[in-house]
Design an enzyme around this catalytic site. Structure first.
Site, short mmCIF file in Angstrom:
data_model
loop_
_atom_site.label_atom_id
_atom_site.label_comp_id
_atom_site.label_asym_id
_atom_site.label_seq_id
_atom_site.Cartn_x
_atom_site.Cartn_y
_atom_site.Cartn_z
N TYR A 1 0.73 -1.34 -0.01
CA TYR A 1 -0.04 0.18 0.12
C TYR A 1 0.98 1.32 -0.11
O TYR A 1 2.03 1.21 0.37
CB TYR A 1 -1.20 0.06 1.01
CG TYR A 1 -0.84 0.06 2.55
CD1 TYR A 1 0.56 0.30 3.12
CD2 TYR A 1 -1.81 -0.40 3.49
CE1 TYR A 1 0.87 0.36 4.46
CE2 TYR A 1 -1.60 -0.35 4.56
CZ TYR A 1 -0.24 0.00 5.40
OH TYR A 1 -0.02 0.01 6.59
N GLU A 2 0.21 2.47 -0.22
CA GLU A 2 0.79 3.67 -0.43
C GLU A 2 1.98 3.39 -1.54
O GLU A 2 3.16 4.29 -1.64
CB GLU A 2 1.66 4.11 0.76
CG GLU A 2 0.62 4.50 1.75
CD GLU A 2 -0.38 5.45 1.16
OE1 GLU A 2 -0.23 6.20 0.63
OE2 GLU A 2 -1.50 5.42 1.88
#
Lengths: 611, 611
Positions: free
Chosen positions: B443-444
């Site tokens: 994620y990110e």
């Protein structure tokens, strides 16, 4: 996602890489042929893909359940095991005189991989049953063999290994379970065993537990451990089932993965059996030699767990490749196109896909080398060669177990990464592989235990003889690579990449072996590097097999791209896997060496962990 | 197991390694002091250990639940967040004029790590809220800042980032969510967003969604994306809450880990809101510059996720060390003793414990270097130096994110291995870290996305200027090591080990940078090696910080073992961590290089993955 048995790859590994045809010329295999092996593996693929693979995700979501001492396996497991038994698959690699089909271990290994790739949890039951069959056929009495082996091979009964206790895991000298001799020559066992895979279930009529325990007069430590058969239902002389024995499943563990496989806490001698207090057991072989006997079973099981690693890496690899071919995201490197491209067009995704493929294929080639050695150790016409092959097999088992299982964790983790956010969602299915894989470097002896074995029994004991022999063979392959690359041709660039990485990898292997031989009197320095030593050995030996595979592929493709099998897309893909193995995996060997040879300098610092 | 905030380590990293005192001399920090920072971190430790850490396992076992559009967070989360808000922790690193406490990011980073180590799932809510505050304080209008930032800092409201859609993950050019202009200057949004962390929950009065969407006349691709504020409840000019907006949580994902954190599917404009059809949104900044603005938030969030990696590695490391000190198994190397020894006496366990410790400490030191750069970029008195530090920060963010999160997965996996079979049992708690960790490299922005950023924007764009500058600084540290080792003394052996591995690692770094600069026109060859390039950079830069730490430790301990802080056991342990980092982690750098420089030779083979 569906699972496709990689039949073409099996054929390559068995026929082209391992010389199946020559193996079948050995005594004992006269009824077999390459065609028959192909047919059997095709039938195995059909059965496993249609009946076993579809149960994998369901087993994860509906774990085996404990119900007041009984254990209910996940939906479909019972029926599938019955079909597995009826198909004769349990006997595939066992000897014909015991009721098996007498196929070489090389062939059995492909079937074991296939089953495990389809459903790791399910496969644990046959896997342990194989180990019990192998142990009893080696060290059981004639009567024990006659009574227990046929129903195990028929799949009417299953088998377990009972080693671990709460205080005794890697260190079996701490075992407490005791066996009390009875007037009739049998024993009564009392104790608790944990982590017993398929220790209780509903898939078979009886369960044959092989149990390590101590006799009353046993010496302390590992030299006072004996091996017992403890059946769930006591078996009469005619093979019929009698009273319920005093062995019980107290609970099941709540695990990270392999949910479909019940992991039992087993109680021996709680007094609830129909046969009275204490679990009725029968000594196998001589007293106090149990650990030695269990090693027979453990070696088979350790090898098989290594193959589980290959299987899981294969399954994860297949799913990642399929997803990457379908998921559209990002522009191709060629520049703006009309829309997004499949992510397998992105170089970093390619790196991950090939690393997974290389780890799976490299591990498979390594396991095949070990299986072939085992077959030749039993079937080669020359006794000296049989001895050499047995030593090679024993050397390779801890490497296959340690290297292939650590790689399974890596491949499963890469598989999640290829899927991005979708990989983290349980419904996608690849998170299950990541969870399932994590047990592989732990059970049947952690990677550290395998590394101790490789170092102590397989390197120091023979003064590095097997390792040095392998190094010489690998140098010969390096020469062949140089020669083949020197011819020029379409595949020159790939062969050069392989040779470029093989050379330092072989140096690293030789240096690591020699360093370890030098450190045989400085155990702290050596054991600090034991796992890197095992991983280095795996990286290099599997890399050697991949280099051999590359040579076979270039031969098939032809220097001019018009070789005998140039039309078959298999060899070009396989060559790419070999090149990517060299590029992405072989460089780990010198890195491991650099850590290993620090041993003496850093042991003092490392020991501060126990300050 | 309990979690102990490593306060002594934080003091080392902030005060001894990063020069906190000098930083606090910069303009803007006149109200702060080293003593105040210590006091704040001690209070933070007390609060987090007693109120947040105990909720971690419960959050895993009782995931956030979706109940007809509402989301119930795990037991205790709501009360804990309220205490977190009341303690003023959300504002720790935000500017005083916005209601924050104005501490440097260097200090805030320690608090972020501490919170995440205690409870990764819980911490995601404050983490994203930090990102929304940072984005709005940079690009929001004065009115938007006044309306939204104070309640976010007070913890009355929380924030989210809405980027991903089913067809648009790493590739945001594929976004479909659309924003329809309204006569009053507001917009109505329509679309579906997925993977929205804390997109709906019961811990705050309102939720401020930052949403990427397209205006009707927007150009295609990433240049047609605008950024909008979409509050769950519409906010009146006086800050009071009005109608329920037309934004809804349709479901929560069933994830591998971070169960305590609700991951929402969000629907914009389903027509069920009190305000009518379409989610009311407000444009942030200029139209079509949304992605650029979101990068402000993403950079903050990416750095924070890197710190999550450090946090998780720390938590896993602590638990492994504690278990290894207690679990008795096997004989010590000294020979037979009266009984089994703690497993931390076994060299291979020491290898794992120190590798975990080295990964956690190395990552922390790297993150501190980045945080310090960010602080100096905003607070240094010299404008040129501010520019240099900003460039350094931007260079380091993808490395911190990629390297520290990949290491978290490795450390969590090693933590399971240290525990053996017990590690695979969920109740032990370390399996949770293994599951939780796996989201961090995804994620990110996946590790590949970070690597693209490092290569494209942070290496090619400045011609390697930042990297070359770092290389020069690292060579100077290598000289210092040689000098210090040349003095002899108690720690000579350790310094020599570090220098021995630093030298090839620095060479590898320089060669990798130069290779990548050469390949700027051959993207396939370069991007095949982009993740290895990121990992190599992380290995070497964190190794540099660990080498600096070793020099500080030998100073404190004294060449004769009687230095100013020789009685404090901290520095001896820290020195051991630095030596073990060099021995176990630095050798990866040349291995990564070997894969990277194959790029051009293997790109053709790798591309067969898309055949």
């Amino acid at each position: 996602m569906g699972y496709d048995t990689p039949l073409r790859e099996y054929r390559f590994v068995l026929e082209e890489l391992s010389g199946l045809s020559a193996l079948l010329d050995c005594p004992g295999f006269q009824d077999l042929s390459v065609d028959l092996v192909r047919a059997v593996l095709e039938e195995n693929a059909r059965f496993v893909q249609s009946e076993i693979a579809p149960l994998n995700a369901a087993g994860d979501r509906s774990p085996a359940r404990w119900l007041d001492g009984a254990v209910e396996t996940p939906p479909g497991f019972r029926q599938a095991f019955s079909q597995y038994a009826q198909g004769g698959w349990q006997g595939l690699q066992h000897e014909a005189e015991l009721g098996g089909q007498g196929f070489p271990k090389l062939v059995g290994t492909a079937a074991v991989e296939n089953l495990n790739a389809a459903n790791l949890s399910f496969s644990l039951c046959p896997l342990l049953t194989d180990g019990v069959i192998e142990a009893l056929s080696t060290v059981g009495s004639e009567q024990q063999q006659a009574l227990y082996i046929p129903p195990l091979i028929e799949g009417r009964w299953t088998g377990t290994m009972n080693l671990t206790e709460p205080q005794a895991g890697s260190d079996l000298s701490l075992l407490k379970t005791r066996a009390q001799p009875q007037p009739d020559g049998s024993y009564r066992l009392f104790g608790q065993k944990i982590f017993i895979t398929f220790g209780e279930h509903d898939m078979a009529e009886n369960i044959v537990h092989l149990v390590l325990a101590r006799l009353p007069d046993a010496p302390p430590g590992v030299k006072g451990i004996s091996l017992f058969i403890v059946p769930k239902f006591i078996v009469s002389a005619d093979g019929s089932l009698g009273e319920r024995n005093d062995v019980w499943c107290a609970s099941l563990e709540h695990k990270l993965g392999i949910h479909g496989s019940p992991t039992a806490v087993m109680l021996y001698g709680s007094g609830k059996g129909e046969a009275g207090e204490g679990a009725v057991g029968y000594l196998v072989g001589e007293a106090n030699r149990g650990l030695q006997y269990m090693f027979v079973m453990m070696n088979a099981a350790r090898f098989a767990v290594g193959v589980q690693g290959v299987a899981l890496a294969e399954r994860a690899t297949q799913q990642a490749w399929a997803y990457a071919a379908e998921r559209l995201q990002g522009q191709g490197l060629e520049g703006p196109s009309k829309g997004p491209v499949p992510i397998n067009r992105h170089p970093d995704v390619q790196r991950m896909l090939w690393t997974m493929r290389a780890l799976a294929d490299g591990g498979r080639a390594l396991a095949a080398m070990a299986a072939l050695a085992r077959d030749l150790a039993h079937h080669h016409g020359n006794a000296e060669e049989r001895g050499r092959q047995q030593a090679l097999y024993e050397y390779l088992v801890p490497i296959v177990k340690g290297f292939c299982t650590e790689n399974a964790v890596e491949a499963a983790s890469l598989g999640v990464q290829v899927h991005g956010g979708m990989g983290y969602i349980e419904e996608t299915g690849v998170a299950q592989y990541y969870r399932d894989a994590r047990i592989l470097p732990i059970y049947e002896g952690t990677t550290a235990i395998q590394a101790n074995d490789l170092l102590g029994r397989k390197t120091w004991r023979d003064g590095g003889a097997v390792a040095h022999g392998l190094h010489r063979q690998m140098l010969a392959t390096l020469d062949e690579l140089a020669t083949a690359a020197g011819r020029g041709g379409t595949h020159q660039a790939g062969l050069k990449v392989i040779a470029r990485h093989m050379e330092p990898a072989l140096q690293a292997y030789a240096q690591a072996v020699d360093y370890m031989l030098d450190q045989s009197s400085a155990p702290a320095a050596a054991f600090l590097g034991s796992v890197p030593y095992l991983m280095l050995s795996g990286v290099v030996l599997a890399g050697w097999q991949m280099a051999r595979a590359a040579l076979i592929c270039t031969e098939a493709l032809g220097d001019d791209g018009r070789g005998p099998q140039a039309d078959d897309p298999f060899h070009a893909q396989k060559l790419a896997a070999c090149v990517m193995y060299a590029s992405q995996v072989l460089p780990r060997a010198p890195a491991h060496l650099a850590s290993i040879i620090d041993g003496a300098d850093v042991a003092g610092y490392a020991s501060q962990a126990s300050d």
